[in-house]
Write a protein that holds these residues in place. Sequence first.
Motif, PDB file in Angstrom:
ATOM      1  N   ASN A  12      78.560  54.741  39.192  1.00 41.62           N
ATOM      2  CA  ASN A  12      78.893  55.721  38.155  1.00 41.62           C
ATOM      3  C   ASN A  12      80.323  56.231  38.309  1.00 41.62           C
ATOM      4  O   ASN A  12      81.057  56.363  37.315  1.00 41.62           O
ATOM      5  N   TYR A  44      83.798  66.913  36.746  1.00 42.24           N
ATOM      6  CA  TYR A  44      82.539  66.292  37.163  1.00 42.24           C
ATOM      7  C   TYR A  44      82.651  65.753  38.591  1.00 42.24           C
ATOM      8  O   TYR A  44      81.781  66.026  39.431  1.00 42.24           O
ATOM      9  N   ASP A 159      71.635  64.753  38.030  1.00 42.92           N
ATOM     10  CA  ASP A 159      73.031  64.446  37.763  1.00 42.92           C
ATOM     11  C   ASP A 159      73.353  64.882  36.331  1.00 42.92           C
ATOM     12  O   ASP A 159      72.726  64.411  35.384  1.00 42.92           O
ATOM     13  N   LEU A 161      75.736  64.234  34.352  1.00 47.24           N
ATOM     14  CA  LEU A 161      76.390  63.252  33.492  1.00 47.24           C
ATOM     15  C   LEU A 161      75.585  61.960  33.392  1.00 47.24           C
ATOM     16  O   LEU A 161      75.430  61.406  32.321  1.00 47.24           O
ATOM     17  N   PHE A 162      75.072  61.485  34.512  1.00 48.04           N
ATOM     18  CA  PHE A 162      74.370  60.209  34.541  1.00 48.04           C
ATOM     19  C   PHE A 162      72.858  60.369  34.710  1.00 48.04           C
ATOM     20  O   PHE A 162      72.137  59.391  34.799  1.00 48.04           O
ATOM     21  N   ILE A 166      71.683  65.154  29.983  1.00 48.66           N
ATOM     22  CA  ILE A 166      73.136  65.286  30.071  1.00 48.66           C
ATOM     23  C   ILE A 166      73.536  66.707  29.713  1.00 48.66           C
ATOM     24  O   ILE A 166      73.149  67.238  28.669  1.00 48.66           O
ATOM     25  N   TYR A 170      79.296  67.598  29.356  1.00 49.02           N
ATOM     26  CA  TYR A 170      79.592  66.194  29.633  1.00 49.02           C
ATOM     27  C   TYR A 170      79.161  65.233  28.522  1.00 49.02           C
ATOM     28  O   TYR A 170      79.278  64.020  28.676  1.00 49.02           O
ATOM     29  N   LYS A 171      78.685  65.753  27.394  1.00 49.55           N
ATOM     30  CA  LYS A 171      78.178  64.880  26.327  1.00 49.55           C
ATOM     31  C   LYS A 171      79.262  63.973  25.743  1.00 49.55           C
ATOM     32  O   LYS A 171      79.031  62.793  25.516  1.00 49.55           O
ATOM     33  N   ALA A 174      79.948  61.295  28.263  1.00 51.97           N
ATOM     34  CA  ALA A 174      78.837  60.337  28.301  1.00 51.97           C
ATOM     35  C   ALA A 174      78.949  59.348  27.139  1.00 51.97           C
ATOM     36  O   ALA A 174      78.720  58.138  27.317  1.00 51.97           O
ATOM     37  N   ASN A 175      79.330  59.835  25.968  1.00 50.45           N
ATOM     38  CA  ASN A 175      79.516  58.948  24.812  1.00 50.45           C
ATOM     39  C   ASN A 175      80.654  57.968  25.046  1.00 50.45           C
ATOM     40  O   ASN A 175      80.557  56.798  24.689  1.00 50.45           O
ATOM     41  N   ILE A 177      81.676  56.833  27.935  1.00 51.17           N
ATOM     42  CA  ILE A 177      81.222  55.862  28.937  1.00 51.17           C
ATOM     43  C   ILE A 177      80.354  54.804  28.265  1.00 51.17           C
ATOM     44  O   ILE A 177      80.499  53.606  28.543  1.00 51.17           O
ATOM     45  N   LYS A 178      79.468  55.218  27.366  1.00 49.80           N
ATOM     46  CA  LYS A 178      78.619  54.259  26.642  1.00 49.80           C
ATOM     47  C   LYS A 178      79.472  53.308  25.806  1.00 49.80           C
ATOM     48  O   LYS A 178      79.183  52.119  25.723  1.00 49.80           O
TER      49      LYS A 178
END
Length: 181
Positions: A12, A44, A159, A161-162, A166, A170-171, A174-175, A177-178
């Motif tokens: 991560n 984070y 976690d 974020l992961f 979420i 960190y949303k 997270a988007n 990262i996706k």
Amino acid sequence: MMLSKIHKDHVNMSKLLKLLKEKIQLLEQDQQIDYRLVKVIITYLKNYSDKYHHPLEDMIYDYYLKYRVVPDTVANRLSQEHQLIKEATIELDELLEMILLDAVVPKEQCIDRLKHFVNLQSAHMNYEEKEILPQIEASLSKDDWRKLKEQWQDDGHSDPLFGEKISEQYKELANRIKQNS
């Protein structure tokens, strides 16, 4: 189970370092970046690493040194690197805070701090994954892991974020990262 948690954290964290490398490249090409997103990444890493990841590694490593290895000059490397990473994270976090408050910060200074941080984190994780964790895994018994599990004061954290849920802060990250996966 504890080592798999550490490995998962490293995977991560590598995703986040990849995003930071992309930001460095954009800065080097004189392009604008979203400093807020960079700040969220650093926040984070600072919060999660200091509260959960590094304490778990340090506990396992201390046990390993105490019961499986004769201490030498290399023995303190992991905790020393954790301290260096913590200091580099704080410095970068403060620099980003200044930028977000519209302070004039030379672009080269930002690039240098980001590169230093990414290189330090990457080298540290590589050292752990290639040198330390395989040695620990090979030398600790099931009984050792049971003792470590009893010693670890896991407060049931997730976690932010992961993990499964979420955190609001960190949303957006997270988007991103996706999108990068």
